[in-house]
Design a protein around this motif. Structure first.
Motif, PDB file in Angstrom:
ATOM      1  N   GLU A  35      43.452  41.191  28.756  1.00  0.00           N
ATOM      2  CA  GLU A  35      44.592  41.700  29.512  1.00  0.00           C
ATOM      3  C   GLU A  35      44.382  41.446  31.000  1.00  0.00           C
ATOM      4  O   GLU A  35      43.252  41.340  31.477  1.00  0.00           O
ATOM      5  CB  GLU A  35      44.822  43.179  29.251  1.00  0.00           C
ATOM      6  N   VAL A  36      45.493  41.341  31.710  1.00  0.00           N
ATOM      7  CA  VAL A  36      45.478  41.091  33.144  1.00  0.00           C
ATOM      8  C   VAL A  36      46.037  42.317  33.854  1.00  0.00           C
ATOM      9  O   VAL A  36      47.224  42.635  33.708  1.00  0.00           O
ATOM     10  CB  VAL A  36      46.327  39.854  33.509  1.00  0.00           C
ATOM     11  N   PRO A  37      45.228  43.064  34.622  1.00  0.00           N
ATOM     12  CA  PRO A  37      45.769  44.180  35.402  1.00  0.00           C
ATOM     13  C   PRO A  37      46.665  43.650  36.523  1.00  0.00           C
ATOM     14  O   PRO A  37      46.323  42.661  37.192  1.00  0.00           O
ATOM     15  CB  PRO A  37      44.520  44.856  35.969  1.00  0.00           C
ATOM     16  N   VAL A  38      47.793  44.287  36.710  1.00  0.00           N
ATOM     17  CA  VAL A  38      48.704  43.901  37.786  1.00  0.00           C
ATOM     18  C   VAL A  38      49.057  45.150  38.598  1.00  0.00           C
ATOM     19  O   VAL A  38      49.009  46.267  38.094  1.00  0.00           O
ATOM     20  CB  VAL A  38      49.991  43.236  37.245  1.00  0.00           C
ATOM     21  N   SER A  39      49.413  44.943  39.848  1.00  0.00           N
ATOM     22  CA  SER A  39      49.791  46.074  40.692  1.00  0.00           C
ATOM     23  C   SER A  39      50.670  45.576  41.823  1.00  0.00           C
ATOM     24  O   SER A  39      50.673  44.385  42.169  1.00  0.00           O
ATOM     25  CB  SER A  39      48.551  46.773  41.259  1.00  0.00           C
ATOM     26  N   LYS A  74      51.569  42.089  40.678  1.00  0.00           N
ATOM     27  CA  LYS A  74      50.868  40.814  40.546  1.00  0.00           C
ATOM     28  C   LYS A  74      49.396  41.021  40.197  1.00  0.00           C
ATOM     29  O   LYS A  74      48.794  42.044  40.523  1.00  0.00           O
ATOM     30  CB  LYS A  74      50.976  39.989  41.833  1.00  0.00           C
ATOM     31  N   GLY A  75      48.825  40.011  39.529  1.00  0.00           N
ATOM     32  CA  GLY A  75      47.404  39.968  39.203  1.00  0.00           C
ATOM     33  C   GLY A  75      47.028  38.533  38.895  1.00  0.00           C
ATOM     34  O   GLY A  75      47.861  37.619  39.002  1.00  0.00           O
ATOM     35  N   SER A  76      45.803  38.293  38.513  1.00  0.00           N
ATOM     36  CA  SER A  76      45.369  36.925  38.213  1.00  0.00           C
ATOM     37  C   SER A  76      44.257  36.951  37.172  1.00  0.00           C
ATOM     38  O   SER A  76      43.609  37.980  36.947  1.00  0.00           O
ATOM     39  CB  SER A  76      44.882  36.226  39.484  1.00  0.00           C
ATOM     40  N   PHE A  77      44.033  35.803  36.530  1.00  0.00           N
ATOM     41  CA  PHE A  77      42.956  35.656  35.559  1.00  0.00           C
ATOM     42  C   PHE A  77      42.475  34.204  35.571  1.00  0.00           C
ATOM     43  O   PHE A  77      43.175  33.305  36.052  1.00  0.00           O
ATOM     44  CB  PHE A  77      43.413  36.059  34.150  1.00  0.00           C
ATOM     45  N   VAL A  78      41.269  33.996  35.058  1.00  0.00           N
ATOM     46  CA  VAL A  78      40.681  32.669  34.966  1.00  0.00           C
ATOM     47  C   VAL A  78      40.809  32.167  33.537  1.00  0.00           C
ATOM     48  O   VAL A  78      40.453  32.865  32.586  1.00  0.00           O
ATOM     49  CB  VAL A  78      39.199  32.680  35.391  1.00  0.00           C
ATOM     50  N   VAL A  79      41.315  30.952  33.367  1.00  0.00           N
ATOM     51  CA  VAL A  79      41.488  30.352  32.046  1.00  0.00           C
ATOM     52  C   VAL A  79      40.121  29.944  31.497  1.00  0.00           C
ATOM     53  O   VAL A  79      39.335  29.276  32.174  1.00  0.00           O
ATOM     54  CB  VAL A  79      42.413  29.124  32.118  1.00  0.00           C
ATOM     55  N   THR A  80      39.839  30.352  30.242  1.00  0.00           N
ATOM     56  CA  THR A  80      38.522  30.081  29.661  1.00  0.00           C
ATOM     57  C   THR A  80      38.548  29.199  28.423  1.00  0.00           C
ATOM     58  O   THR A  80      37.481  28.792  27.954  1.00  0.00           O
ATOM     59  CB  THR A  80      37.824  31.401  29.289  1.00  0.00           C
TER      60      THR A  80
END
Length: 393
Positions: A82-86, A119-125
């Motif tokens: 999951e990606v936290p957004v705020s 908004k939030g962000s994540f790294v593709v793995t």
């Protein structure tokens, strides 16, 4: 249920509707949008996710100051999590500072939309299809959860796989020989268990000289090739029915020559194979590719009183795809020798400045060296080549 298409009545891409239950007391549909800054990322890329609330269930408004809205976006498919957004603390989507009842809360915008942007962000793995689904959220005046198994998928991303590097390479026991000579061919970087064809080349065309080997569990093989065609200019190895840049090793030079009588009374040097094939190094991490130089034989027939001979080596930089370079000084060696009063040179880097491989006097000496190339982390993938020059004086 997937995200509605943009053509359906002008619905924005990534917008979905799903049932929600909110505390302290509210229930109803939520309309939200999921947006990304890169719809086709690669493994290792950072993707920024925007979670927009266009409509929320009706509920009481906030009282007094309140924290910034928060939420989460669920990842599925090739990558889970999951990606936290705020939202920015105390700011509306336009950036103006707001407090108290002016901010969006469950139901505060009604059918017209709440206008909350998080908004939030994540790294593709991992490569493959990646889905993004809106999850629960917290607004001033209420905390809302998805009612049911999950909300519909709002976004689908296609993650490109990592490039496949061709690490196949071969080395010849010698780079020349008489017609009919048996040449030892070794290879590395092939598919474990694959059938490998070793063949002669005359320019760009193949010759009738062929041998077949099977790669072991590490992808290496060794076989002898009888080179009878006088037009041979090189030797290749490949998987499949024919050589290709994707499944074959780069050709290694070979020449068919008539035997000549060796000259006497001087200082001579011969080498059993000039090519050096280094082991592969995995992409991303620093590592060392190991190998050995072809054994050098030094014959000193100058007689008594002659000065000691010295064998030196120097190496150019390694060049790879699109001009990528690895410094020649990244290659080091550990010399060894025997016979003829031979003394090995000190271990260390070779590089363009050069280094002593061995020295000696009188008789016949054999000189060898184990070599290791230290490859910097995240060096662009591909085959790299450099020229090692040995000078006897």
């Amino acid at each position: 249920m997937g995200a509605p298409a943009a053509a359906d009545g002008g619905t924005p891409p990534g917008r979905v509707e799903f049932p929600t239950r909110c505390l302290p007391a509210a229930a109803g549909p939520t309309t939200a949008r999921i947006e990304v800054d890169d719809p086709s990322p690669g493994v290792g890329d950072t993707v920024t996710v925007t979670y927009r609330l266009d409509r929320t269930p009706p509920g009481p408004g906030p009282q007094g100051a309140f924290p910034a809205p928060t939420g989460r976006v669920l990842l599925g498919g090739a990558q889970t999590g999951e990606v936290p957004v705020s939202a920015a603390p105390g700011a509306d989507p336009g950036g103006a500072a707001v407090t108290g009842a002016e901010a969006a809360s469950p139901g505060s915008a009604g059918a017209g939309g709440s206008g909350v942007v998080m908004k939030g962000s994540f790294v593709v793995t991992a490569p493959g299809e990646l889905t993004l689904t809106p999850g629960g959220y917290a607004l001033p005046g209420g905390v809302c959860a998805v009612a049911g198994p999950s909300a519909p998928v709002a976004r689908r991303l296609t993650v490109a796989p990592l490039p496949v590097m061709n690490l196949r390479g071969v080395a010849l026991g010698t780079s020349y020989g008489e017609p009919g000579a048996r040449v030892r061919v070794t290879g590395a970087g092939f598919t474990p268990g694959a059938a490998v064809t070793v063949a002669g080349r005359a320019g760009a065309a193949g010759t009738a000289d062929r041998a077949v080997a099977t790669a072991d569990r590490s992808g290496a093989f060794g076989v002898e090739l009888v080179v009878a065609d006088r037009g041979t200019t090189g030797v290749v190895a490949y998987e499949g029915t024919a050589w290709s840049p994707e499944r074959g090793a780069r050709p290694q030079a070979y020449a068919v020559v008539e035997p000549t009588a060796p000259a006497g009374g001087g200082l001579t040097m011969t080498q059993a194979g000039a090519a050096i094939t280094l082991g592969p190094v995995g992409y991303g991490g620093a590592g060392g590719g190991a190998g050995r130089i072809g054994t050098v034989t030094v014959v000193d027939a100058r007689g008594a009183g002659a000065a000691r001979w010295t064998l030196r080596g120097k190496l150019t930089d390694f060049t790879g795809p699109d001009g990528a370079r690895i410094p020649g000084a990244s290659l080091s060696w550990i010399p060894s020798c025997g016979g003829g009063g031979c003394v090995p040179g000190p271990p260390g880097a070779v590089g363009p400045e050069g280094a002593v491989l061995a020295s000696g006097e009188g008789g016949s000496s054999t000189v060898d060296a184990a070599v290791t190339l230290r490859v910097p982390a995240y060096t662009p993938p591909g085959a790299y080549r450099a020229a090692l020059t040995l000078t006897l004086s």
